[in-house]
Motif scaffolding. Structure first.
Motif, PDB file in Angstrom:
ATOM      1  N   MET A  84       0.820  -1.211   0.000  1.00 20.93           N
ATOM      2  CA  MET A  84       0.000   0.000   0.000  1.00 20.93           C
ATOM      3  C   MET A  84       0.856   1.265   0.000  1.00 20.93           C
ATOM      4  SD  MET A  84      -3.098  -1.110   2.588  1.00 20.93           S
ATOM      5  CE  MET A  84      -3.887   0.499   2.484  1.00 20.93           C
ATOM      6  N   SER A  87       2.209   1.584  -3.666  1.00 21.83           N
ATOM      7  CA  SER A  87       1.229   1.693  -4.753  1.00 21.83           C
ATOM      8  C   SER A  87       0.081   2.598  -4.326  1.00 21.83           C
ATOM      9  CB  SER A  87       0.701   0.308  -5.135  1.00 21.83           C
ATOM     10  OG  SER A  87      -0.371   0.409  -6.046  1.00 21.83           O
ATOM     11  N   ALA A  88       0.022   3.793  -4.921  1.00 22.07           N
ATOM     12  CA  ALA A  88      -1.050   4.726  -4.569  1.00 22.07           C
ATOM     13  C   ALA A  88      -2.418   4.175  -4.966  1.00 22.07           C
ATOM     14  CB  ALA A  88      -0.805   6.068  -5.259  1.00 22.07           C
ATOM     15  N   GLY A  89      -2.466   3.450  -6.081  1.00 21.38           N
ATOM     16  CA  GLY A  89      -3.739   2.883  -6.520  1.00 21.38           C
ATOM     17  C   GLY A  89      -4.269   1.847  -5.549  1.00 21.38           C
ATOM     18  N   TYR A  91      -3.506   1.653  -2.400  1.00 20.26           N
ATOM     19  CA  TYR A  91      -3.858   2.364  -1.162  1.00 20.26           C
ATOM     20  C   TYR A  91      -5.271   2.945  -1.273  1.00 20.26           C
ATOM     21  CZ  TYR A  91      -3.893   5.909   2.478  1.00 20.26           C
ATOM     22  OH  TYR A  91      -4.239   6.680   3.561  1.00 20.26           O
ATOM     23  N   ASP A  92      -5.551   3.634  -2.373  1.00 19.87           N
ATOM     24  CA  ASP A  92      -6.876   4.242  -2.555  1.00 19.87           C
ATOM     25  C   ASP A  92      -7.966   3.175  -2.608  1.00 19.87           C
ATOM     26  OD1 ASP A  92      -5.776   6.775  -2.617  1.00 19.87           O
ATOM     27  OD2 ASP A  92      -5.579   6.803  -4.803  1.00 19.87           O
ATOM     28  N   LEU A  93      -7.630   2.000  -3.125  1.00 16.47           N
ATOM     29  CA  LEU A  93      -8.621   0.950  -3.299  1.00 16.47           C
ATOM     30  C   LEU A  93      -9.049   0.329  -1.978  1.00 16.47           C
ATOM     31  CD1 LEU A  93     -10.226  -0.883  -5.286  1.00 16.47           C
ATOM     32  CD2 LEU A  93      -8.230  -2.416  -5.267  1.00 16.47           C
ATOM     33  N   ASN A  95      -7.709   1.175   1.373  1.00 22.40           N
ATOM     34  CA  ASN A  95      -7.514   1.887   2.641  1.00 22.40           C
ATOM     35  C   ASN A  95      -8.815   2.127   3.404  1.00 22.40           C
ATOM     36  OD1 ASN A  95      -5.858   3.508   4.588  1.00 22.40           O
ATOM     37  ND2 ASN A  95      -7.167   5.144   3.804  1.00 22.40           N
ATOM     38  N   PRO A  96      -9.919   2.526   2.736  1.00 19.30           N
ATOM     39  CA  PRO A  96     -11.163   2.716   3.513  1.00 19.30           C
ATOM     40  C   PRO A  96     -11.595   1.447   4.257  1.00 19.30           C
ATOM     41  CG  PRO A  96     -11.367   3.731   1.358  1.00 19.30           C
ATOM     42  CD  PRO A  96     -10.104   2.937   1.328  1.00 19.30           C
ATOM     43  N   ARG A 145       6.281   4.488   3.661  1.00 22.23           N
ATOM     44  CA  ARG A 145       5.820   5.714   3.004  1.00 22.23           C
ATOM     45  C   ARG A 145       6.744   6.897   3.263  1.00 22.23           C
ATOM     46  NH1 ARG A 145       0.939   8.715   5.727  1.00 22.23           N
ATOM     47  NH2 ARG A 145       2.728   9.182   7.076  1.00 22.23           N
TER      48      ARG A 145
END
Length: 257
Positions: A84, A87-89, A91-93, A95-96, A145
């Protein structure tokens, strides 16, 4: 790892004062000795349980569950934390979802885990892994990070590719935070394990405490509590010893070894 003589002396003095005060209080008449048994009685009960082999069986069951759950949860957390952070993608996918589950106390899953997996080993290992996962994941993610861009540029300028940067730059830089997460996860593993064993088990230190409560053996309940305290202390001590043995440079700047 050697302990300074002063630390050993003060630690022994503090333990002696605590248990001496406890012994005196139990015999003072100020408290009910049945409700607060003296340390000498707790030691005798522990010796009886140890001599019969019962304590060894409970301890072995708890250690096995804690170790397997800790390793499973830590490996998954470190892998996902690294992925995560890199990879920003990804993480966005997810993380919530991760943040939502992180807000739910591990102990709230005890009845669900027993409902799903029964009172066997799987439910307890799952609960320990769940409790360990989140502190390790948070620390791994933040450590990876926040790796210094200067270190990344320096590694890249020397020809390191993505995998070499990860192995030789990112992970060493994130190691202090990862180790901190593992150390926190170690203590959480014992808390969740005991809760799971109290809810349903055939063996384990938590089960020993529960069964002792049903027959009003407070002395044996204290045996279980003392064993848990020793497990936590030794686990933390061995963790720190392993870190300083395998990674002798870790913490060397503080002058401790």
């Amino acid at each position: 790892m050697r302990l300074p003589a002063r630390s050993v002396f003060l630690g022994s003095l503090g333990a002696l004062a605590f248990f001496g005060g406890w012994e005196a209080l139990s015999h003072s008449g100020l408290v009910n000795p049945i409700m607060l048994p003296a340390p000498s009685l707790v030691v005798r009960s522990g010796a009886e349980l140890l001599g019969s082999g019962e304590l060894a069986r409970h301890l072995a069951a708890s250690l096995w569950r804690a170790a397997l759950g800790f390793v499973s949860g830590a490996l998954l957390a470190i892998g996902l934390g690294i992925a995560m952070a890199r990879s920003a993608g990804l993480y966005d996918l997810i993380n919530p979802l991760v943040q939502m589950f992180r807000a739910i106390p591990s102990l709230a899953f005890v009845p669900i885990a027993i409902f799903w997996f029964g009172i066997g080993e799987t439910s307890k290992i799952f609960l320990v892994a769940w409790g360990v996962f989140f502190p390790v994941w948070v620390n791994t993610y933040i450590g990876v990070r926040d790796t210094s861009p200067l270190l990344l540029r320096a590694g890249a300028s020397l020809g390191a590719g993505n995998w070499r940067l990860l192995a030789f730059v990112v992970l060493p830089a994130a190691l202090p935070l990862i180790l901190a997460g593992l150390r926190v996860g170690l203590s959480i593993a014992l808390v969740v394990l005991v809760a799971a064993e109290l809810a349903g088990a055939a063996f384990g230190v938590g089960y020993l405490i529960q069964m002792s409560q049903t027959v009003f053996r407070v002395d044996q309940m204290f045996v279980g509590l003392v064993v848990l305290g020793m497990m936590g202390y030794l686990a933390d001590f061995l963790f720190e010893w392993a870190v300083r043995t395998l990674l002798p440079w870790y913490g060397a700047e503080r002058g401790r070894g």
